[in-house]
Design a protein around this motif. Structure first.
Motif, PDB file in Angstrom:
ATOM      1  N   VAL A   1       0.975  -1.351   0.223  1.00 33.55           N
ATOM      2  CA  VAL A   1       0.138  -0.240   0.753  1.00 33.55           C
ATOM      3  C   VAL A   1       1.476   1.315   0.249  1.00 33.55           C
ATOM      4  CG1 VAL A   1      -2.211  -1.070   1.216  1.00 33.55           C
ATOM      5  CG2 VAL A   1      -0.225   0.384   2.707  1.00 33.55           C
ATOM      6  N   ALA A   2       0.447   2.073  -0.150  1.00 35.17           N
ATOM      7  CA  ALA A   2       1.389   3.351  -0.164  1.00 35.17           C
ATOM      8  C   ALA A   2       1.423   3.407   1.335  1.00 35.17           C
ATOM      9  CB  ALA A   2      -0.101   5.283  -1.075  1.00 35.17           C
ATOM     10  N   LEU A   3       2.912   4.339   1.330  1.00 36.39           N
ATOM     11  CA  LEU A   3       3.028   4.975   2.831  1.00 36.39           C
ATOM     12  C   LEU A   3       2.635   5.973   2.639  1.00 36.39           C
ATOM     13  CD1 LEU A   3       6.617   2.422   3.208  1.00 36.39           C
ATOM     14  CD2 LEU A   3       3.976   1.789   3.941  1.00 36.39           C
ATOM     15  N   PRO A   4       2.385   6.785   4.041  1.00 29.07           N
ATOM     16  CA  PRO A   4       2.596   8.084   3.539  1.00 29.07           C
ATOM     17  C   PRO A   4       4.431   8.738   3.721  1.00 29.07           C
ATOM     18  CG  PRO A   4       1.398   6.879   6.081  1.00 29.07           C
ATOM     19  CD  PRO A   4       1.981   6.099   5.444  1.00 29.07           C
ATOM     20  N   ALA A   5       3.463   9.908   3.878  1.00 29.04           N
ATOM     21  CA  ALA A   5       4.756  10.863   3.437  1.00 29.04           C
ATOM     22  C   ALA A   5       6.162  10.418   4.702  1.00 29.04           C
ATOM     23  CB  ALA A   5       4.734  12.003   2.608  1.00 29.04           C
ATOM     24  N   GLY A   6       5.398  10.712   5.937  1.00 22.95           N
ATOM     25  CA  GLY A   6       6.645  11.091   7.114  1.00 22.95           C
ATOM     26  C   GLY A   6       6.751   9.140   7.467  1.00 22.95           C
ATOM     27  N   LEU A   7       6.590   8.701   7.166  1.00 23.16           N
ATOM     28  CA  LEU A   7       6.461   7.341   7.764  1.00 23.16           C
ATOM     29  C   LEU A   7       7.244   6.409   6.723  1.00 23.16           C
ATOM     30  CD1 LEU A   7       5.485   5.086   9.511  1.00 23.16           C
ATOM     31  CD2 LEU A   7       3.988   3.995   7.704  1.00 23.16           C
ATOM     32  N   ARG A   8       8.092   6.488   5.941  1.00 22.02           N
ATOM     33  CA  ARG A   8       9.873   5.929   5.417  1.00 22.02           C
ATOM     34  C   ARG A   8      10.874   6.216   6.164  1.00 22.02           C
ATOM     35  NH1 ARG A   8      11.137   2.801   1.439  1.00 22.02           N
ATOM     36  NH2 ARG A   8      12.727   2.880   0.320  1.00 22.02           N
ATOM     37  N   PRO A   9      11.172   7.351   6.971  1.00 20.41           N
ATOM     38  CA  PRO A   9      11.976   8.173   7.580  1.00 20.41           C
ATOM     39  C   PRO A   9      12.040   7.278   8.494  1.00 20.41           C
ATOM     40  CG  PRO A   9      10.882   9.897   6.329  1.00 20.41           C
ATOM     41  CD  PRO A   9      10.373   8.892   6.454  1.00 20.41           C
ATOM     42  N   VAL A  10      10.998   7.399   9.338  1.00 26.96           N
ATOM     43  CA  VAL A  10      10.815   6.373  10.468  1.00 26.96           C
ATOM     44  C   VAL A  10      11.391   4.795  10.271  1.00 26.96           C
ATOM     45  CG1 VAL A  10       9.228   5.474  12.082  1.00 26.96           C
ATOM     46  CG2 VAL A  10       8.751   7.717  11.614  1.00 26.96           C
ATOM     47  N   LEU A  11      10.724   4.438   9.164  1.00 27.86           N
ATOM     48  CA  LEU A  11      11.138   3.073   9.220  1.00 27.86           C
ATOM     49  C   LEU A  11      12.535   2.951   8.928  1.00 27.86           C
ATOM     50  CD1 LEU A  11       8.094   2.156   6.254  1.00 27.86           C
ATOM     51  CD2 LEU A  11       8.214   1.395   8.826  1.00 27.86           C
TER      52      LEU A  11
END
Length: 389
Positions: A45-55
């Motif tokens: 699914v498309a990830l929220p913009a701010g989630l990828r840096p958290v991951l």
């Protein structure tokens, strides 16, 4: 009479002493942390913009944890070889040597996905290559060495069958699932085909070893009753080979086009669905069973132990397995399943991580086993009938 001074708490003991009771089971915390980062990037699914840096940050944390544990375990082998040998000869601890392999593989596999934005593609692939090679070598060694020790050195009763036995057997399956992402970075032709088919071979190695071991675990659970409270979370370990094998066949099928003949590539694509769908169904049944046992154990007073980490990485493999099925089938049901399992993974990671931090700060997790209570002093006692004994 002179009494011995009580041992120092682990938090205040010299550094070499602090790691005396640091077993290979601690690598499970690295695996679970890496799974949060890598499984998040695998969601279909498309990830929220701010989630990828958290991951990426969570994956980076797993890398730091791996480095710290490798250093601590090196100290353990240098200063406490007696304890290290005792771990190898302990049938409850020896299988955790498979966690060393899976920790390196999980962190390395996350570099080109969760860590790529921070490291760059070249550095991420190089780090993955090093950790994948080392982790695969350790995993293949553990898959042979641990069952060998269990057969010739350990003395095990059928009632002692444990999901922990699966740990060294599932390590090659992790290699099978993560190896295909390195295939495009190899020279075309023989190198790519060799790695891809090696991953398929490790899939078979781990699968058949699991198929002969899992019935022992289920038989023990049914005939001998529930596991002791402290090790009840290890029931989640059964999800590891199930979810990881579904992930593996999906990853192998994704990398196959252009590497093996077209007919084989098409067959692998079909196999990924025909295998993954029923195995995921069994995994969901086992997940429900494990959750029921966990709830029962909590109601009966189960406290925190490092076994709680068993609820993280195996669930992460089910996330990536459901994500692979979502991409190969196009069904939104598998998309929803992967997201729901990821929420469960994060909740389990937060619970295990919080308990671990508290245990480290208090020194309890690195403390040695508590001594048995002293025998009561001899004397006389009076029974209800009034006679002295």
């Amino acid at each position: 009479m002179v009494t011995a001074a009580p041992p120092l708490p682990a938090a205040r003991a010299p550094r070499a002493v602090r790691v005396r009771h640091l077993g290979p089971n601690w690598y499970a915390s690295v695996m679970g942390t890496a799974a949060v980062g890598t499984a998040g990037t695998a969601l279909p699914v498309a990830l929220p913009a701010g989630l990828r840096p958290v991951l990426a940050a969570v994956w980076a944390l797993s890398l730091l944890m791996l480095v710290a544990l490798l250093a601590a375990r090196t100290l353990h082998w240098i200063h406490h070889r007696d304890q290290a040998r005792a771990h190898l000869l302990d049938p409850a601890m020896a299988p955790f040597y498979g966690c060393l392999s899976m920790a390196m593989l999980a962190v390395g596999g996350g570099a080109p996905t969760a860590g790529r934005d921070w490291l760059g593609t070249g550095t991420a692939v190089a780090l993955d290559s090093v950790l994948y090679t080392a982790g695969t070598a350790v995993g293949l060694g553990a898959a042979v060495a641990v069952p060998y020790l269990m057969s010739v050195r350990h003395r095990i009763e059928p009632s002692q069958a444990s999901p922990v036995w699966l740990l060294p057997l599932v390590a090659p399956m992790v290699s099978a699932a993560l190896g295909p992402q390195l295939v495009p970075h190899l020279p075309p032709g023989q190198p790519r085909a060799t790695l891809l088919l090696a991953c398929l071979a490790m899939f078979g190695l781990s699968l058949f070893a699991t198929l002969v071991t899992l019935p022992l675990v289920l038989f023990r659970l049914i005939t001998a009753g529930p596991l002791p409270l402290a090790i009840t979370p290890t029931l989640f370990l059964v999800l590891g080979p199930l979810g990881q094998s579904t992930t593996a066949v999906g990853s192998i099928a994704n990398a196959a086009p252009g590497v093996v003949p077209a007919a084989y590539a098409r067959g692998l694509d079909v196999f990924s669905v025909l295998y993954g769908v029923p195995v995921t169904g069994f995994a969901l049944m086992w997940l429900a069973l494990a959750v029921a046992h966990l709830v029962r154990a909590r109601r009966q007073g189960m406290g925190f132990a490092m076994t709680w980490w068993a609820c993280t990485f195996p669930v992460g493999t089910c996330v990536t397995g459901a994500a692979a099925l979502a991409r190969h089938t196009g069904l939104t049901g598998y998309q929803a399943l992967s997201v729901a399992l990821y929420v469960l993974l994060v909740a389990a990671w937060l619970a295990a991580g919080t308990g671990t931090v508290r245990g480290l700060l208090s020194g309890e997790l690195l403390a040695g086993p508590r001594p048995a209570p002293a025998a009561p002093a001899p004397g006389t006692a009076r029974t209800t009938s009034g006679t002295a004994r």
